[in-house]
Scaffold this active site. Structure first.
Site, PDB file in Angstrom:
ATOM      1  N   GLY A  25       0.821  -1.214   0.000  1.00 42.29           N
ATOM      2  CA  GLY A  25       0.000   0.000   0.000  1.00 42.29           C
ATOM      3  C   GLY A  25       0.855   1.265   0.000  1.00 42.29           C
ATOM      4  O   GLY A  25       0.339   2.367  -0.209  1.00 42.29           O
ATOM      5  N   ALA A  30       7.168   7.783  -9.089  1.00 41.98           N
ATOM      6  CA  ALA A  30       7.424   7.021 -10.318  1.00 41.98           C
ATOM      7  C   ALA A  30       8.614   7.528 -11.128  1.00 41.98           C
ATOM      8  O   ALA A  30       8.834   7.061 -12.250  1.00 41.98           O
ATOM      9  CB  ALA A  30       6.173   7.005 -11.186  1.00 41.98           C
ATOM     10  N   ASP A  62      17.908   6.718  -5.770  1.00 44.56           N
ATOM     11  CA  ASP A  62      18.363   5.331  -5.914  1.00 44.56           C
ATOM     12  C   ASP A  62      19.849   5.240  -5.574  1.00 44.56           C
ATOM     13  O   ASP A  62      20.689   5.668  -6.365  1.00 44.56           O
ATOM     14  CB  ASP A  62      18.132   4.855  -7.361  1.00 44.56           C
ATOM     15  CG  ASP A  62      18.549   3.401  -7.548  1.00 44.56           C
ATOM     16  OD1 ASP A  62      17.758   2.519  -7.174  1.00 44.56           O
ATOM     17  OD2 ASP A  62      19.669   3.162  -8.045  1.00 44.56           O
ATOM     18  N   TYR A  67      28.282   2.281  -5.103  1.00 41.65           N
ATOM     19  CA  TYR A  67      28.501   3.528  -5.857  1.00 41.65           C
ATOM     20  C   TYR A  67      29.570   4.399  -5.181  1.00 41.65           C
ATOM     21  O   TYR A  67      30.007   5.398  -5.747  1.00 41.65           O
ATOM     22  CB  TYR A  67      27.190   4.303  -6.040  1.00 41.65           C
ATOM     23  CG  TYR A  67      26.107   3.528  -6.801  1.00 41.65           C
ATOM     24  CD1 TYR A  67      26.428   2.419  -7.586  1.00 41.65           C
ATOM     25  CD2 TYR A  67      24.768   3.902  -6.723  1.00 41.65           C
ATOM     26  CE1 TYR A  67      25.447   1.697  -8.259  1.00 41.65           C
ATOM     27  CE2 TYR A  67      23.778   3.185  -7.405  1.00 41.65           C
ATOM     28  CZ  TYR A  67      24.130   2.082  -8.163  1.00 41.65           C
ATOM     29  OH  TYR A  67      23.156   1.373  -8.834  1.00 41.65           O
ATOM     30  N   LYS A  95      21.262  -0.647  -1.705  1.00 43.79           N
ATOM     31  CA  LYS A  95      21.419  -2.016  -2.208  1.00 43.79           C
ATOM     32  C   LYS A  95      22.579  -2.730  -1.513  1.00 43.79           C
ATOM     33  O   LYS A  95      23.618  -2.117  -1.230  1.00 43.79           O
ATOM     34  CB  LYS A  95      21.691  -2.004  -3.726  1.00 43.79           C
ATOM     35  CG  LYS A  95      20.738  -1.131  -4.511  1.00 43.79           C
ATOM     36  CD  LYS A  95      20.926  -1.259  -6.010  1.00 43.79           C
ATOM     37  CE  LYS A  95      20.131  -0.198  -6.744  1.00 43.79           C
ATOM     38  NZ  LYS A  95      20.853   1.090  -6.861  1.00 43.79           N
ATOM     39  N   HIS A 128      21.570  -6.409  -4.825  1.00 46.11           N
ATOM     40  CA  HIS A 128      21.980  -5.701  -6.046  1.00 46.11           C
ATOM     41  C   HIS A 128      22.084  -6.640  -7.254  1.00 46.11           C
ATOM     42  O   HIS A 128      21.651  -6.317  -8.353  1.00 46.11           O
ATOM     43  CB  HIS A 128      23.318  -5.000  -5.780  1.00 46.11           C
ATOM     44  CG  HIS A 128      23.579  -3.811  -6.626  1.00 46.11           C
ATOM     45  ND1 HIS A 128      24.255  -2.696  -6.174  1.00 46.11           N
ATOM     46  CD2 HIS A 128      23.274  -3.534  -7.916  1.00 46.11           C
ATOM     47  CE1 HIS A 128      24.348  -1.806  -7.151  1.00 46.11           C
ATOM     48  NE2 HIS A 128      23.762  -2.296  -8.221  1.00 46.11           N
TER      49      HIS A 128
HETATM   50  N1  NAP Z   1      20.485  -2.159 -10.149  1.00 49.66           N
HETATM   51  C1  NAP Z   1      21.512  -2.094 -10.954  1.00 49.66           C
HETATM   52  O1  NAP Z   1      22.254  -3.068 -11.157  1.00 49.66           O
HETATM   53  C2  NAP Z   1      21.793  -0.812 -11.697  1.00 49.66           C
HETATM   54  C3  NAP Z   1      22.617  -0.838 -12.841  1.00 49.66           C
HETATM   55  C4  NAP Z   1      22.845   0.362 -13.512  1.00 49.66           C
HETATM   56  C5  NAP Z   1      22.280   1.541 -13.043  1.00 49.66           C
HETATM   57  N2  NAP Z   1      21.503   1.542 -11.914  1.00 49.66           N
HETATM   58  C6  NAP Z   1      20.872   2.779 -11.391  1.00 49.66           C
HETATM   59  O2  NAP Z   1      20.224   3.430 -12.474  1.00 49.66           O
HETATM   60  C7  NAP Z   1      20.688   4.774 -12.574  1.00 49.66           C
HETATM   61  C8  NAP Z   1      20.603   5.276 -14.000  1.00 49.66           C
HETATM   62  O3  NAP Z   1      21.320   4.462 -14.915  1.00 49.66           O
HETATM   63  P1  NAP Z   1      22.668   4.950 -15.625  1.00 49.66           P
HETATM   64  O4  NAP Z   1      23.385   5.899 -14.750  1.00 49.66           O
HETATM   65  O5  NAP Z   1      23.366   3.715 -16.055  1.00 49.66           O
HETATM   66  O6  NAP Z   1      22.191   5.631 -16.983  1.00 49.66           O
HETATM   67  P2  NAP Z   1      21.063   6.627 -17.551  1.00 49.66           P
HETATM   68  O7  NAP Z   1      20.256   7.187 -16.449  1.00 49.66           O
HETATM   69  O8  NAP Z   1      20.366   5.880 -18.641  1.00 49.66           O
HETATM   70  O9  NAP Z   1      21.950   7.724 -18.257  1.00 49.66           O
HETATM   71  C9  NAP Z   1      22.625   8.721 -17.519  1.00 49.66           C
HETATM   72  C10 NAP Z   1      23.357   9.620 -18.510  1.00 49.66           C
HETATM   73  O10 NAP Z   1      22.397  10.310 -19.320  1.00 49.66           O
HETATM   74  C11 NAP Z   1      22.679  11.707 -19.321  1.00 49.66           C
HETATM   75  N3  NAP Z   1      21.394  12.419 -19.297  1.00 49.66           N
HETATM   76  C12 NAP Z   1      20.440  12.302 -18.336  1.00 49.66           C
HETATM   77  N4  NAP Z   1      19.378  13.084 -18.625  1.00 49.66           N
HETATM   78  C13 NAP Z   1      19.691  13.737 -19.767  1.00 49.66           C
HETATM   79  C14 NAP Z   1      19.003  14.683 -20.565  1.00 49.66           C
HETATM   80  N5  NAP Z   1      17.768  15.105 -20.229  1.00 49.66           N
HETATM   81  N6  NAP Z   1      19.632  15.176 -21.659  1.00 49.66           N
HETATM   82  C15 NAP Z   1      20.855  14.737 -21.998  1.00 49.66           C
HETATM   83  N7  NAP Z   1      21.544  13.820 -21.299  1.00 49.66           N
HETATM   84  C16 NAP Z   1      20.971  13.318 -20.209  1.00 49.66           C
HETATM   85  C17 NAP Z   1      23.477  11.965 -18.070  1.00 49.66           C
HETATM   86  O11 NAP Z   1      24.317  13.077 -18.289  1.00 49.66           O
HETATM   87  P3  NAP Z   1      24.237  14.412 -17.358  1.00 49.66           P
HETATM   88  O12 NAP Z   1      24.689  13.982 -16.004  1.00 49.66           O
HETATM   89  O13 NAP Z   1      25.180  15.325 -18.056  1.00 49.66           O
HETATM   90  O14 NAP Z   1      22.799  14.891 -17.381  1.00 49.66           O
HETATM   91  C18 NAP Z   1      24.256  10.669 -17.886  1.00 49.66           C
HETATM   92  O15 NAP Z   1      25.438  10.686 -18.650  1.00 49.66           O
HETATM   93  C19 NAP Z   1      22.114   4.681 -11.994  1.00 49.66           C
HETATM   94  O16 NAP Z   1      22.639   5.948 -11.654  1.00 49.66           O
HETATM   95  C20 NAP Z   1      21.866   3.782 -10.818  1.00 49.66           C
HETATM   96  O17 NAP Z   1      21.271   4.514  -9.742  1.00 49.66           O
HETATM   97  C21 NAP Z   1      21.234   0.366 -11.245  1.00 49.66           C
END
Ligand code: NAP
Length: 342
Positions: A25, A30, A62, A67, A95, A128
């Site tokens: 609940g 989102a 998150d 990290y 995580k 994780h």
């Molecule tokens: N559970 C897991 O195993 C796992 C694995 C991977 C990731 N994660 C989590 O998911 C989060 C997000 O994934 P991610 O960091 O891999 O990649 P992402 O969120 O897909 O991409 C982040 C990148 O996109 C750029 N970006 C974001 N918004 C933008 C926009 N509006 N215009 C232009 N560029 C933009 C950012 O640059 P700028 O900073 O310059 O905006 C950054 O370089 C992670 O930080 C982490 O918390 C979890």
């Protein structure tokens, strides 16, 4: 470059962001802010983004011990709360890292994240990865932990029992999984006393995981989508020549032009409208991403165009978690519908 310097001024009303209702609940915003600096964004920059994002209207963060920035993020979270936001207005995830799956490690490790994040409880604590295999920060794709192991369900359940105990102790409100597959989740759902409230999984227009998405939703598990923009800044170890980029997809680019936003924002709009919870990382564009979730929805036609873009292109392949020589990264993901044998 200063944090948030490309963010348009002003904030987004957190009430305008859709909420996901978990099986308990509880409501989870989102859209969340990712905090993995991908080995090149410093902890101070990430903490700066957390401060700025809270001002911009983010309430969901998150985090993860691996990290390497939870103490800096924790200082930011403390400041945010001294500035007037109540703890219950925030949704904080952390995580359990892979080298802390041991029965004696889980509770201690969660307490460490709580201390670093300066919190009395977490809203969500995830396992994780379903493998106890370690990788050092900044490692390359060939790195393996010396005693790497396959998925062993009995061992995962020992870890999960401790995760359940964290709920009993009041240290975490919900527990969940990450990087799981349908066969692994089936076993967990069979054996869990407290079921996972969410599954965090890679989700973006080029990797939509329709079967896993449907499975978790049908089982009352909320999908959280990581790398929602296609992780353009991901570490070298997570890049291969076959990878594609959703933000360069001509269909996404065209939809972005029609809405006057960056293609990344289209990825966020699509994710929220489809029903997952994206957690985009950003130090420069976080406000645009949140604003995108709160306004100007994609049309049904645009949603169905994006549904047709799936390329089954997994970007975060996890090679460093393989457990024996001669394997391919697909072995981590049970692509034949069965848990890959040891
Ligand atoms: N559970 C897991 O195993 C796992 C694995 C991977 C990731 N994660 C989590 O998911 C989060 C997000 O994934 P991610 O960091 O891999 O990649 P992402 O969120 O897909 O991409 C982040 C990148 O996109 C750029 N970006 C974001 N918004 C933008 C926009 N509006 N215009 C232009 N560029 C933009 C950012 O640059 P700028 O900073 O310059 O905006 C950054 O370089 C992670 O930080 C982490 O918390 C979890």
């Amino acid at each position: 470059m200063g944090n948030g310097d490309k963010c348009v001024s002003g904030s987004v009303d957190p009430q305008a962001i859709p909420q996901r209702t978990l099986f308990t609940g509880a409501k989870m915003p989102a859209v969340g802010l990712g905090t993995f600096g991908s080995d090149h964004v410093t902890p101070a920059q990430v903490a700066g983004a957390v401060r700025g994002a809270a001002k911009a209207g983010y309430r969901h963060f998150d985090c993860a011990s691996v990290y390497g920035n939870e103490s800096e993020v924790g200082a930011a979270l403390e400041e945010i709360q001294s500035g007037g936001l109540k703890r219950e207005e925030l949704w904080i995830t952390s995580k359990l890292w892979n080298d802390k799956h041991g029965e004696d490690d889980v509770i201690a490790q969660c307490r460490k994240s709580l201390a670093d994040l300066r919190l009395a409880y977490l809203d969500l604590y995830l396992v994780h990865w379903p493998f106890p295999n370690y990788h050092a920060p900044g490692c390359d794709v060939t790195a393996r932990s010396a005693d790497a192991k396959p998925y062993i369900h009995a061992n995962y359940m020992k870890t999960w029992r401790k995760m359940e105990e964290l709920v009993d102790l009041g240290l975490v409100r919900h527990i969940g999984t990450s990087n799981m597959t349908i066969p692994k989740l089936k076993l967990l759902l069979r054996d869990a006393r407290i079921k996972p409230a969410v599954n965090e999984m890679e989700l973006h227009p080029h990797f939509q995981q329709p079967e896993l998405f449907k499975f978790v939703v049908e089982n009352g598990i909320q999908p959280i989508g990581y790398s929602p923009i296609g992780s353009p800044g991901r570490p070298e170890r997570d890049r291969t020549p076959e990878d594609t980029s959703p933000t360069e997809d001509p269909v996404i680019v065209e939809i972005a032009q029609a809405h006057g936003v960056h293609p990344a924002v289209v990825c966020i709009k699509w994710a929220v409208q489809r029903g997952q919870t994206p957690i985009p990382f950003s130090i420069n564009n976080y406000r645009a991403n949140l604003a995108g979730a709160a306004s100007d929805p994609l049309t049904a036609e645009e949603m169905s165009q994006i549904a047709g873009l799936d390329r089954n292109c997994r970007l975060i392949k996890g090679q460093v978690f393989l457990w024996k020589d001669g394997q391919s990264w697909e072995d981590l993901w049970d692509v034949n519908g069965e848990i890959t044998p040891p």
